[in-house]
Design an enzyme around this catalytic site. Structure first.
Site, short mmCIF file in Angstrom:
data_model
loop_
_atom_site.label_atom_id
_atom_site.label_comp_id
_atom_site.label_asym_id
_atom_site.label_seq_id
_atom_site.Cartn_x
_atom_site.Cartn_y
_atom_site.Cartn_z
N ILE A 102 10.92 -50.75 60.04
CA ILE A 102 10.23 -51.16 58.82
C ILE A 102 9.47 -52.47 59.07
CG2 ILE A 102 10.61 -52.01 56.46
CD1 ILE A 102 12.79 -49.90 56.14
N PHE A 161 29.39 -44.26 51.68
CA PHE A 161 30.57 -44.00 52.53
C PHE A 161 30.28 -44.55 53.93
CE2 PHE A 161 33.22 -41.67 55.41
CZ PHE A 161 34.37 -41.35 54.72
N TYR A 201 27.57 -53.15 55.00
CA TYR A 201 26.11 -53.09 54.78
C TYR A 201 25.79 -53.08 53.28
CZ TYR A 201 21.35 -51.20 55.62
OH TYR A 201 19.99 -50.99 55.68
N1 CAA Z 1 31.71 -39.07 50.94
C1 CAA Z 1 33.03 -38.74 50.99
N2 CAA Z 1 33.65 -38.45 52.13
C2 CAA Z 1 32.94 -38.49 53.25
C3 CAA Z 1 31.57 -38.84 53.27
C4 CAA Z 1 30.96 -39.11 52.04
N3 CAA Z 1 29.67 -39.46 51.96
N4 CAA Z 1 31.15 -38.82 54.54
C5 CAA Z 1 32.21 -38.46 55.31
N5 CAA Z 1 33.28 -38.25 54.52
C6 CAA Z 1 34.61 -37.83 54.93
C7 CAA Z 1 34.49 -36.58 55.81
O1 CAA Z 1 34.45 -35.43 54.99
C8 CAA Z 1 35.76 -36.66 56.64
O2 CAA Z 1 36.85 -36.19 55.86
P1 CAA Z 1 38.07 -35.43 56.54
O3 CAA Z 1 38.65 -36.39 57.54
O4 CAA Z 1 38.96 -35.09 55.40
O5 CAA Z 1 37.43 -34.22 57.21
C9 CAA Z 1 35.97 -38.16 56.81
O6 CAA Z 1 35.19 -38.80 55.79
C10 CAA Z 1 35.48 -38.63 58.17
O7 CAA Z 1 34.08 -38.33 58.28
P2 CAA Z 1 33.31 -38.48 59.64
O8 CAA Z 1 33.73 -37.37 60.56
O9 CAA Z 1 31.86 -38.65 59.38
O10 CAA Z 1 33.97 -39.84 60.17
P3 CAA Z 1 33.58 -40.72 61.36
O11 CAA Z 1 34.63 -41.79 61.44
O12 CAA Z 1 33.22 -39.96 62.59
O13 CAA Z 1 32.18 -41.38 60.88
C11 CAA Z 1 30.73 -42.69 59.56
C12 CAA Z 1 32.17 -42.24 59.78
C13 CAA Z 1 30.22 -43.41 60.82
C14 CAA Z 1 30.75 -43.66 58.42
C15 CAA Z 1 29.87 -41.45 59.27
O14 CAA Z 1 30.41 -40.76 58.19
C16 CAA Z 1 28.44 -41.84 58.92
O15 CAA Z 1 27.64 -42.12 59.79
N6 CAA Z 1 28.13 -41.85 57.62
C17 CAA Z 1 26.78 -42.21 57.12
C18 CAA Z 1 26.65 -43.68 56.94
C19 CAA Z 1 25.24 -43.97 56.52
O16 CAA Z 1 24.70 -43.40 55.59
N7 CAA Z 1 24.61 -44.90 57.24
C20 CAA Z 1 23.24 -45.23 56.96
C21 CAA Z 1 22.62 -45.81 58.21
S1 CAA Z 1 20.89 -46.08 58.00
C22 CAA Z 1 20.78 -47.35 56.94
O17 CAA Z 1 21.73 -47.99 56.59
C23 CAA Z 1 19.42 -47.67 56.42
C24 CAA Z 1 19.40 -47.73 54.96
O18 CAA Z 1 19.31 -48.81 54.39
C25 CAA Z 1 19.47 -46.47 54.19
#
Ligand code: CAA
Length: 246
Positions: free
Chosen positions: A14, A148, A153
């Site tokens: 950005i 989540f 952040y």
């Molecule tokens: N809501 C509820 N539960 C969720 C969820 C959500 N949004 N996302 C994941 N879960 C749950 C999964 O269903 C899973 O449940 P079970 O163990 O019961 O199966 C559990 O959480 C673990 O999920 P992951 O396998 O994804 O866990 P992980 O430890 O490998 O990864 C994480 C965790 C790194 C946070 C990953 O979920 C992730 O990358 N999430 C997205 C985070 C995100 O949106 N980041 C934005 C980056 S870009 C940015 O930040 C720019 C901006 O300003 C928008």
């Protein structure tokens, strides 16, 4: 005379688009880059085809309060008072809170939120004295709605919003406005670094069904920086494809 702007995180996804847009709009831009990253910053500068009159690369660690104070005071003496400051530097260290190590918390708070104090505070008084200046803070949809895996952040990005409203109240009497832009998921390396399946599932929840383009964020910065926006202050402009409607 050209207006003078400073942007942190200038060569990020950005930040780079904002930098180009500000240069296009005739600003002289101080583009900060992180300590030790000169080669990378120089490469970016050359790729963009900027001239030294348009853009000055400026090394600073935005998490270091004393360094920011000393370097920015000296910079201001040399370049003059800033018309525009864009606090854009930001990182992610995503992970569930139950497993979040102290570094993941503090690195994000320091880079995304404490940096806003470190960079803005040394420049703000002179901007008030000059009048008609702009502060624009790049927050995130996830600072508005929470996400989540992003307690760190989301906390930092929400903090920027509160900070901006308070600063807007202080700057108003001088005609210094402070506003936030809250981008949604944007086509940048930060977002592309996410696991494909996680990103796909997020994309499916965006009503406009696509990522934002960095240029769409830059256009909003250009507008908020312009004289046309001089009556907007303390506002958060959401650019998120309908992902969150506050
Ligand atoms: N809501 C509820 N539960 C969720 C969820 C959500 N949004 N996302 C994941 N879960 C749950 C999964 O269903 C899973 O449940 P079970 O163990 O019961 O199966 C559990 O959480 C673990 O999920 P992951 O396998 O994804 O866990 P992980 O430890 O490998 O990864 C994480 C965790 C790194 C946070 C990953 O979920 C992730 O990358 N999430 C997205 C985070 C995100 O949106 N980041 C934005 C980056 S870009 C940015 O930040 C720019 C901006 O300003 C928008």
């Amino acid at each position: 005379m050209n207006k003078l702007a400073l942007i942190t995180g200038s060569k990020g996804g950005i930040g780079s688009a904002i930098s180009s847009r500000l240069v296009e709009n005739g600003y002289r831009l101080i583009a900060t880059y992180y300590t030790g990253n000169y080669e990378c910053a120089k490469e970016w500068f050359e790729e963009k085809g900027f001239t030294e009159e348009q853009v000055r690369l400026f090394e600073i660690d935005v998490t270091n309060t004393q360094e920011c104070h000393d370097k920015l005071e000296a910079l201001q003496e040399e370049e003059g008072t800033f018309d525009l400051v864009v606090n854009n530097a930001g990182i992610t260290r995503d992970g569930q809170f139950k497993k979040m190590a102290p570094d993941a918390w503090f690195d994000v708070i320091n880079t995304n939120l404490n940096s806003v104090y470190n960079v803005t505070q040394p420049l703000f008084a002179a901007m008030c004295e000059k009048g008609n200046c702009r502060i624009i803070n790049i927050s995130s949809v996830n600072g508005q709605k929470g996400q989540f895996g992003q307690t760190n952040y989301s906390a930092a990005k929400a903090g920027m919003i509160g900070f901006t409203k308070a600063l807007a109240a202080e700057g108003a009497r001088y005609g210094v406005t402070a506003n936030v832009i809250a981008p949604g998921y944007t086509g940048t390396p930060m977002v592309e670094a996410m696991k494909e399946e996680v990103l796909d599932s997020i994309k499916n929840t965006i009503p406009l069904r696509r990522l934002a383009k960095p240029e769409e964020i830059a256009a909003a910065v250009a507008y908020l920086a312009s004289d046309d926006a001089s009556y907007i202050t303390g506002e958060t402009v959401a650019i998120n494809g309908g992902l969150y409607m506050a």
